[in-house]
Design a protein around this motif. Structure first.
Motif, PDB file in Angstrom:
ATOM      1  N   LYS A 270       0.842  -1.203   0.000  1.00 39.68           N
ATOM      2  CA  LYS A 270       0.000   0.000   0.000  1.00 39.68           C
ATOM      3  C   LYS A 270       0.874   1.249   0.000  1.00 39.68           C
ATOM      4  O   LYS A 270       0.667   2.161  -0.796  1.00 39.68           O
ATOM      5  CB  LYS A 270      -0.943   0.015   1.207  1.00 39.68           C
ATOM      6  N   TRP A 271       1.867   1.288   0.883  1.00 45.88           N
ATOM      7  CA  TRP A 271       2.730   2.459   0.950  1.00 45.88           C
ATOM      8  C   TRP A 271       3.494   2.642  -0.374  1.00 45.88           C
ATOM      9  O   TRP A 271       3.567   3.745  -0.906  1.00 45.88           O
ATOM     10  CB  TRP A 271       3.724   2.353   2.117  1.00 45.88           C
ATOM     11  N   GLY A 272       4.051   1.562  -0.898  1.00 54.64           N
ATOM     12  CA  GLY A 272       4.815   1.641  -2.142  1.00 54.64           C
ATOM     13  C   GLY A 272       3.969   2.107  -3.310  1.00 54.64           C
ATOM     14  O   GLY A 272       4.405   2.931  -4.122  1.00 54.64           O
ATOM     15  N   LEU A 273       2.758   1.599  -3.392  1.00 57.42           N
ATOM     16  CA  LEU A 273       1.850   1.997  -4.459  1.00 57.42           C
ATOM     17  C   LEU A 273       1.492   3.480  -4.331  1.00 57.42           C
ATOM     18  O   LEU A 273       1.517   4.226  -5.320  1.00 57.42           O
ATOM     19  CB  LEU A 273       0.599   1.124  -4.429  1.00 57.42           C
ATOM     20  N   ASP A 274       1.190   3.918  -3.101  1.00 60.79           N
ATOM     21  CA  ASP A 274       0.890   5.334  -2.877  1.00 60.79           C
ATOM     22  C   ASP A 274       2.091   6.205  -3.244  1.00 60.79           C
ATOM     23  O   ASP A 274       1.937   7.262  -3.867  1.00 60.79           O
ATOM     24  CB  ASP A 274       0.490   5.583  -1.422  1.00 60.79           C
ATOM     25  N   TYR A 275       3.283   5.762  -2.876  1.00 56.98           N
ATOM     26  CA  TYR A 275       4.507   6.503  -3.194  1.00 56.98           C
ATOM     27  C   TYR A 275       4.706   6.610  -4.712  1.00 56.98           C
ATOM     28  O   TYR A 275       4.973   7.699  -5.236  1.00 56.98           O
ATOM     29  CB  TYR A 275       5.713   5.812  -2.550  1.00 56.98           C
ATOM     30  N   MET A 276       4.573   5.497  -5.404  1.00 57.28           N
ATOM     31  CA  MET A 276       4.763   5.505  -6.863  1.00 57.28           C
ATOM     32  C   MET A 276       3.735   6.393  -7.547  1.00 57.28           C
ATOM     33  O   MET A 276       4.063   7.127  -8.489  1.00 57.28           O
ATOM     34  CB  MET A 276       4.692   4.081  -7.416  1.00 57.28           C
ATOM     35  N   ASN A 277       2.493   6.322  -7.083  1.00 53.95           N
ATOM     36  CA  ASN A 277       1.440   7.150  -7.677  1.00 53.95           C
ATOM     37  C   ASN A 277       1.671   8.634  -7.406  1.00 53.95           C
ATOM     38  O   ASN A 277       1.482   9.469  -8.293  1.00 53.95           O
ATOM     39  CB  ASN A 277       0.065   6.729  -7.168  1.00 53.95           C
ATOM     40  N   SER A 278       2.073   8.976  -6.183  1.00 54.82           N
ATOM     41  CA  SER A 278       2.238  10.396  -5.857  1.00 54.82           C
ATOM     42  C   SER A 278       3.513  10.981  -6.456  1.00 54.82           C
ATOM     43  O   SER A 278       3.516  12.124  -6.915  1.00 54.82           O
ATOM     44  CB  SER A 278       2.213  10.621  -4.338  1.00 54.82           C
ATOM     45  N   ARG A 279       4.598  10.227  -6.487  1.00 50.02           N
ATOM     46  CA  ARG A 279       5.864  10.769  -7.001  1.00 50.02           C
ATOM     47  C   ARG A 279       5.987  10.680  -8.520  1.00 50.02           C
ATOM     48  O   ARG A 279       6.522  11.581  -9.157  1.00 50.02           O
ATOM     49  CB  ARG A 279       7.036  10.056  -6.352  1.00 50.02           C
ATOM     50  N   TYR A 280       5.503   9.578  -9.108  1.00 55.65           N
ATOM     51  CA  TYR A 280       5.710   9.345 -10.541  1.00 55.65           C
ATOM     52  C   TYR A 280       4.428   9.339 -11.366  1.00 55.65           C
ATOM     53  O   TYR A 280       4.495   9.368 -12.580  1.00 55.65           O
ATOM     54  CB  TYR A 280       6.457   8.023 -10.759  1.00 55.65           C
ATOM     55  N   GLY A 281       3.295   9.220 -10.713  1.00 56.83           N
ATOM     56  CA  GLY A 281       2.021   9.178 -11.422  1.00 56.83           C
ATOM     57  C   GLY A 281       1.440   7.787 -11.524  1.00 56.83           C
ATOM     58  O   GLY A 281       0.235   7.625 -11.615  1.00 56.83           O
ATOM     59  N   SER A 282       2.295   6.772 -11.496  1.00 54.10           N
ATOM     60  CA  SER A 282       1.845   5.386 -11.578  1.00 54.10           C
ATOM     61  C   SER A 282       3.045   4.461 -11.395  1.00 54.10           C
ATOM     62  O   SER A 282       4.194   4.898 -11.551  1.00 54.10           O
ATOM     63  CB  SER A 282       1.208   5.101 -12.944  1.00 54.10           C
TER      64      SER A 282
END
Length: 137
Positions: A111-123
């Motif tokens: 969950k944290w990794g997915l949120d990080y990837m979405n917020s920093r890179y878009g997906s």
């Protein structure tokens, strides 16, 4: 009953029960592993991620990153940087924003990794694009 069929059963405790019944029926002795072991394997973490990331392209990108970063080991620790977990958060304690069980629960790390990837890179796919160029994300 094959172990592959047992893995498809939703609950690790239920899977152990099914195995025990099958073993007893066959007259075999069963040395059951703790239920926790079933919930922390790499394949189990991948299954959790697949449920959390239903889009195939996004899951594949997430899978590539996690495979390179930790080999799907939720307790992986980088000895030089201290990065921790499936997604190699630095510091690992950042993952506490996704749950207090961040050290032991692959789902919390995903969950944290997915949120990080979405917020920093878009997906995750865009994070993977960045990773391929820089070998970090």
């Amino acid at each position: 009953m094959s172990f592959a069929a047992i893995r498809r059963i939703a609950s690790p405790k239920k899977a152990l029960s099914v195995v025990a019944v099958a073993a007893a029926t066959a007259g075999m002795a069963l040395a059951a592993a703790p239920a926790q072991a079933a919930t922390t394997s790499a394949s189990s973490a991948q299954a959790i991620a697949h449920r959390m990331i239903p889009d195939t392209a996004q899951y594949n990108a997430f899978n590539q990153i996690v495979t390179h970063e930790s080999g799907w080991n939720h307790t992986a620790t980088n000895s030089s940087s201290g990065a921790y977990g499936l997604v190699q958060a630095l510091p690992g304690s950042k993952m506490a924003t996704a749950g207090s069980d961040w050290k032991t629960n692959p789902a919390t790390q995903i969950k944290w990794g997915l949120d990080y990837m979405n917020s920093r890179y878009g997906s995750p796919a865009q994070a993977w694009d960045f990773w391929q160029t820089h070998h970090w994300y």
